[in-house]
Design a protein around this motif. Sequence first.
Motif, mmCIF file in Angstrom:
data_model
loop_
_atom_site.group_PDB
_atom_site.id
_atom_site.type_symbol
_atom_site.label_atom_id
_atom_site.label_comp_id
_atom_site.label_asym_id
_atom_site.label_seq_id
_atom_site.Cartn_x
_atom_site.Cartn_y
_atom_site.Cartn_z
ATOM 1 N N GLN A 1 0.848 -1.181 0.000
ATOM 2 C CA GLN A 1 0.000 0.000 0.000
ATOM 3 C C GLN A 1 0.886 1.234 0.000
ATOM 4 O O GLN A 1 1.601 1.477 0.975
ATOM 5 C CB GLN A 1 -0.934 0.005 1.213
ATOM 6 N N ILE A 2 0.802 1.962 -1.077
ATOM 7 C CA ILE A 2 1.467 3.253 -1.158
ATOM 8 C C ILE A 2 0.584 4.257 -0.441
ATOM 9 O O ILE A 2 -0.646 4.146 -0.479
ATOM 10 C CB ILE A 2 1.722 3.640 -2.621
ATOM 11 N N HIS A 3 1.188 5.220 0.195
ATOM 12 C CA HIS A 3 0.479 6.139 1.071
ATOM 13 C C HIS A 3 -0.806 6.682 0.451
ATOM 14 O O HIS A 3 -0.797 7.196 -0.668
ATOM 15 C CB HIS A 3 1.398 7.293 1.451
ATOM 16 N N SER A 4 -1.917 6.524 1.210
ATOM 17 C CA SER A 4 -3.225 7.060 0.829
ATOM 18 C C SER A 4 -3.783 6.471 -0.459
ATOM 19 O O SER A 4 -4.595 7.100 -1.130
ATOM 20 C CB SER A 4 -3.168 8.589 0.711
ATOM 21 N N GLN A 5 -3.349 5.270 -0.811
ATOM 22 C CA GLN A 5 -3.922 4.565 -1.952
ATOM 23 C C GLN A 5 -4.448 3.214 -1.489
ATOM 24 O O GLN A 5 -4.195 2.784 -0.365
ATOM 25 C CB GLN A 5 -2.879 4.361 -3.047
ATOM 26 N N GLY A 6 -5.176 2.541 -2.342
ATOM 27 C CA GLY A 6 -5.640 1.201 -2.020
ATOM 28 C C GLY A 6 -4.504 0.195 -2.135
ATOM 29 O O GLY A 6 -3.583 0.373 -2.923
#
Lengths: 112, 111
Positions: free
Chosen positions: B38-43
């Motif tokens: 999970q990349i920051h603030s993504q699904g």
Amino acid sequence: DGGITQSPKYLFRKEGQNVTLSCEQNLNHDAMYWYRQDPGQGLRLIYYSQIVNDFQKGDIAEGYSVSREKKESFPLTVTSAQKNPTAFYLCASTKTRTGELFFGEGSRLTVL
Amino acid sequence: DAKTTQPPSMDCAEGRAANLPCNHSTISGNEYVYWYRQIHSQGPQYIIHGLKNNETNEMASLIITEDRKSSTLILPHATLRDTAVYYCIVLNAGNNRKLIWGLGTSLAVNP
């Protein structure tokens, strides 16, 4: 391209208001899921649906409701009964119950 | 359902291999090991999964020990875009609902 679309990306709500988060997929997947993610915590399952017109509660369903009238759509309503609704909400789908999950980009809900 | 243990954070130099360990000592015979990131603030994004044998795809390699009690995800040539939280999850064959998401490993790839 196929994928999962969540909207809105950001949402602000006043206390006492219901809000509905949209989740649409064009992957022809049977199963769909809603997760909640809070800072410093793993994803927690709210509701899931394996087939149209059927859905099951997950681990933290209180204060939430869903519907699955179409295969492509699985909207989540955060009701006023949810005591701490500020969170990052993620929708996912799989072709089968064991397949890998495909996630949307998430919806960040903030209650003012 | 089996739980997993991962180090909270790791660092890796750009261009080097990133080796992310995961312990799943209570895994049972019909449970798969899945990796997501999970990349920051993504699904979260699916990376790879395996049952017994080692697996490789265009993103990564998965090495599972013979006793299946631990595994290692290998990113062969890490780039800055690989900076993310990596989740190791054990899935009971037959039910995605049973996924238990921990806190994962926060991987920082440094230039």
